[in-house]
Design a protein around this motif. Structure first.
Motif, short mmCIF file in Angstrom:
data_model
loop_
_atom_site.label_atom_id
_atom_site.label_comp_id
_atom_site.label_asym_id
_atom_site.label_seq_id
_atom_site.Cartn_x
_atom_site.Cartn_y
_atom_site.Cartn_z
N ARG A 8 10.98 68.82 -12.22
CA ARG A 8 9.93 67.95 -11.67
C ARG A 8 8.62 68.70 -11.53
NH1 ARG A 8 14.39 65.88 -8.79
NH2 ARG A 8 13.98 67.21 -7.00
N ALA A 9 8.70 69.94 -11.08
CA ALA A 9 7.49 70.77 -10.95
C ALA A 9 6.89 71.06 -12.32
CB ALA A 9 7.82 72.07 -10.23
N GLU A 10 7.74 71.29 -13.32
CA GLU A 10 7.26 71.53 -14.69
C GLU A 10 6.52 70.30 -15.22
OE1 GLU A 10 9.05 72.91 -19.01
OE2 GLU A 10 10.30 71.71 -17.69
N TYR A 11 7.09 69.14 -15.01
CA TYR A 11 6.47 67.91 -15.48
C TYR A 11 5.09 67.73 -14.83
CZ TYR A 11 5.54 62.96 -16.21
OH TYR A 11 4.95 61.77 -16.55
N ALA A 12 5.03 67.92 -13.52
CA ALA A 12 3.76 67.76 -12.81
C ALA A 12 2.74 68.81 -13.26
CB ALA A 12 3.99 67.86 -11.31
N THR A 13 3.18 70.03 -13.46
CA THR A 13 2.28 71.11 -13.86
C THR A 13 1.75 70.89 -15.27
OG1 THR A 13 3.47 72.65 -12.42
CG2 THR A 13 2.04 73.61 -14.09
N LYS A 14 2.59 70.41 -16.17
CA LYS A 14 2.15 70.18 -17.54
C LYS A 14 1.07 69.10 -17.62
CE LYS A 14 6.05 71.84 -20.19
NZ LYS A 14 7.06 71.54 -21.20
N ARG A 15 0.97 68.26 -16.61
CA ARG A 15 -0.05 67.21 -16.59
C ARG A 15 -1.40 67.74 -16.11
NH1 ARG A 15 1.83 61.93 -16.87
NH2 ARG A 15 0.14 61.27 -15.49
N LEU A 16 -1.43 68.98 -15.59
CA LEU A 16 -2.66 69.58 -15.10
C LEU A 16 -3.49 70.14 -16.26
CD1 LEU A 16 -1.26 71.65 -12.10
CD2 LEU A 16 -2.39 69.42 -12.00
N SER A 17 -4.79 70.26 -16.04
CA SER A 17 -5.66 70.91 -17.02
C SER A 17 -5.40 72.41 -16.97
CB SER A 17 -7.12 70.64 -16.67
OG SER A 17 -7.45 71.28 -15.45
N ALA A 18 -5.87 73.12 -18.00
CA ALA A 18 -5.73 74.58 -18.03
C ALA A 18 -6.43 75.20 -16.82
CB ALA A 18 -6.27 75.15 -19.33
N ALA A 19 -7.60 74.66 -16.45
CA ALA A 19 -8.33 75.18 -15.29
C ALA A 19 -7.53 75.00 -14.01
CB ALA A 19 -9.68 74.49 -15.17
N ALA A 20 -6.89 73.86 -13.86
CA ALA A 20 -6.07 73.61 -12.67
C ALA A 20 -4.85 74.53 -12.64
CB ALA A 20 -5.65 72.15 -12.60
N LYS A 21 -4.27 74.80 -13.81
CA LYS A 21 -3.13 75.72 -13.88
C LYS A 21 -3.56 77.13 -13.49
CE LYS A 21 -0.78 73.12 -17.49
NZ LYS A 21 -0.33 73.15 -18.89
N ARG A 22 -4.76 77.54 -13.94
CA ARG A 22 -5.28 78.86 -13.56
C ARG A 22 -5.51 78.94 -12.06
NH1 ARG A 22 -6.49 81.64 -18.08
NH2 ARG A 22 -6.93 80.40 -19.94
N ALA A 23 -6.03 77.88 -11.47
CA ALA A 23 -6.24 77.84 -10.02
C ALA A 23 -4.91 77.94 -9.29
CB ALA A 23 -6.99 76.57 -9.63
N LEU A 24 -3.90 77.25 -9.78
CA LEU A 24 -2.57 77.32 -9.20
C LEU A 24 -2.03 78.76 -9.26
CD1 LEU A 24 -0.13 75.74 -8.03
CD2 LEU A 24 0.62 75.41 -10.39
N ALA A 25 -2.22 79.40 -10.40
CA ALA A 25 -1.77 80.79 -10.56
C ALA A 25 -2.52 81.73 -9.62
CB ALA A 25 -1.94 81.24 -12.01
N ARG A 26 -3.83 81.51 -9.48
CA ARG A 26 -4.63 82.34 -8.56
C ARG A 26 -4.15 82.17 -7.12
NH1 ARG A 26 -8.86 80.85 -11.87
NH2 ARG A 26 -9.43 79.13 -10.48
N SER A 27 -3.87 80.94 -6.73
CA SER A 27 -3.41 80.72 -5.36
C SER A 27 -2.05 81.37 -5.12
CB SER A 27 -3.38 79.23 -5.02
OG SER A 27 -2.36 78.57 -5.73
N ALA A 28 -1.21 81.37 -6.13
CA ALA A 28 0.09 82.02 -6.00
C ALA A 28 -0.08 83.53 -5.86
CB ALA A 28 0.96 81.70 -7.21
N ALA A 29 -1.00 84.09 -6.62
CA ALA A 29 -1.26 85.53 -6.56
C ALA A 29 -1.81 85.93 -5.19
CB ALA A 29 -2.22 85.93 -7.66
N GLN A 30 -2.53 85.03 -4.55
CA GLN A 30 -3.11 85.30 -3.23
C GLN A 30 -2.15 84.97 -2.10
OE1 GLN A 30 -6.66 82.95 -3.29
NE2 GLN A 30 -7.69 84.31 -4.73
N GLY A 31 -0.96 84.47 -2.45
CA GLY A 31 0.03 84.13 -1.44
C GLY A 31 -0.21 82.81 -0.76
N ASN A 32 -1.03 81.94 -1.40
CA ASN A 32 -1.34 80.64 -0.80
C ASN A 32 -0.58 79.49 -1.43
OD1 ASN A 32 -3.18 81.88 0.88
ND2 ASN A 32 -4.86 81.63 -0.56
N ALA A 33 0.32 79.78 -2.37
CA ALA A 33 1.06 78.69 -3.03
C ALA A 33 2.03 78.07 -2.05
CB ALA A 33 1.80 79.23 -4.25
N ASP A 34 2.29 76.80 -2.22
CA ASP A 34 3.20 76.09 -1.31
C ASP A 34 4.63 76.06 -1.86
OD1 ASP A 34 2.77 74.36 -3.37
OD2 ASP A 34 2.32 72.63 -2.13
N GLY A 35 5.13 77.25 -2.25
CA GLY A 35 6.50 77.34 -2.70
C GLY A 35 6.72 76.83 -4.10
N GLY A 36 5.67 76.73 -4.89
CA GLY A 36 5.80 76.30 -6.26
C GLY A 36 5.73 74.81 -6.45
#
Length: 92
Positions: free
Chosen positions: A61-89
Motif C-alpha cells: 500500500r505504501a509502495e502504491y501511494a509513493t509511486k503516485r508521488l512526483s520525483a520532487a515529493a519522493k525526494r522530500a520524503l527521503a530527506r524527511s526520513a534522513a532527518q528522522g522526521n518520517a512517520d514510520g514509512g
C-alpha cells in the motif's frame, strides 16, 4: 521478518520505488542490471531511503501511494526520513 519500501535514485534523476524483505540484496540486483526492467535502462545511482513495514500488505500500500508521488515529493520524503522526521514509512 519485515518488509521494506525503498527509494533508489537513477542516473537520469528519476526515483525508483520498490518493496523487498532484503534491501541490500535487492539493491545489489538492481545495480547488477537484474533487479527490474526499469532499473535495467535507468541505472541506479544510490539508495535514497528505506521505510520498514510490518508486512507485505502495508508495504504494498505504501509502495502504491509513493509511486503516485512526483520525483520532487519522493525526494522530500527521503530527506524527511534522513532527518528522522518520517512517520514510520507511511505515505499519505
Amino acid at each position: 521478518m519485515g518488509w521494506y519500501l525503498y527509494l533508489i535514485e537513477c542516473t537520469d534523476g528519476s526515483i525508483y520505488t520498490g518493496i523487498t524483505v532484503d534491501v541490500e540484496k535487492r539493491y545489489a540486483a538492481h545495480a547488477a542490471g537484474k533487479g527490474g526492467r526499469y532499473t535495467r535502462s535507468h541505472r541506479p545511482v544510490r539508495l535514497l531511503a528505506v521505510f520498514p513495514h510490518a508486512d507485505r500488505a502495508t508495504a504494498s500500500r505504501a509502495e502504491y501511494a509513493t509511486k503516485r508521488l512526483s520525483a520532487a515529493a519522493k525526494r522530500a520524503l527521503a530527506r524527511s526520513a534522513a532527518q528522522g522526521n518520517a512517520d514510520g514509512g507511511k505515505v499519505r
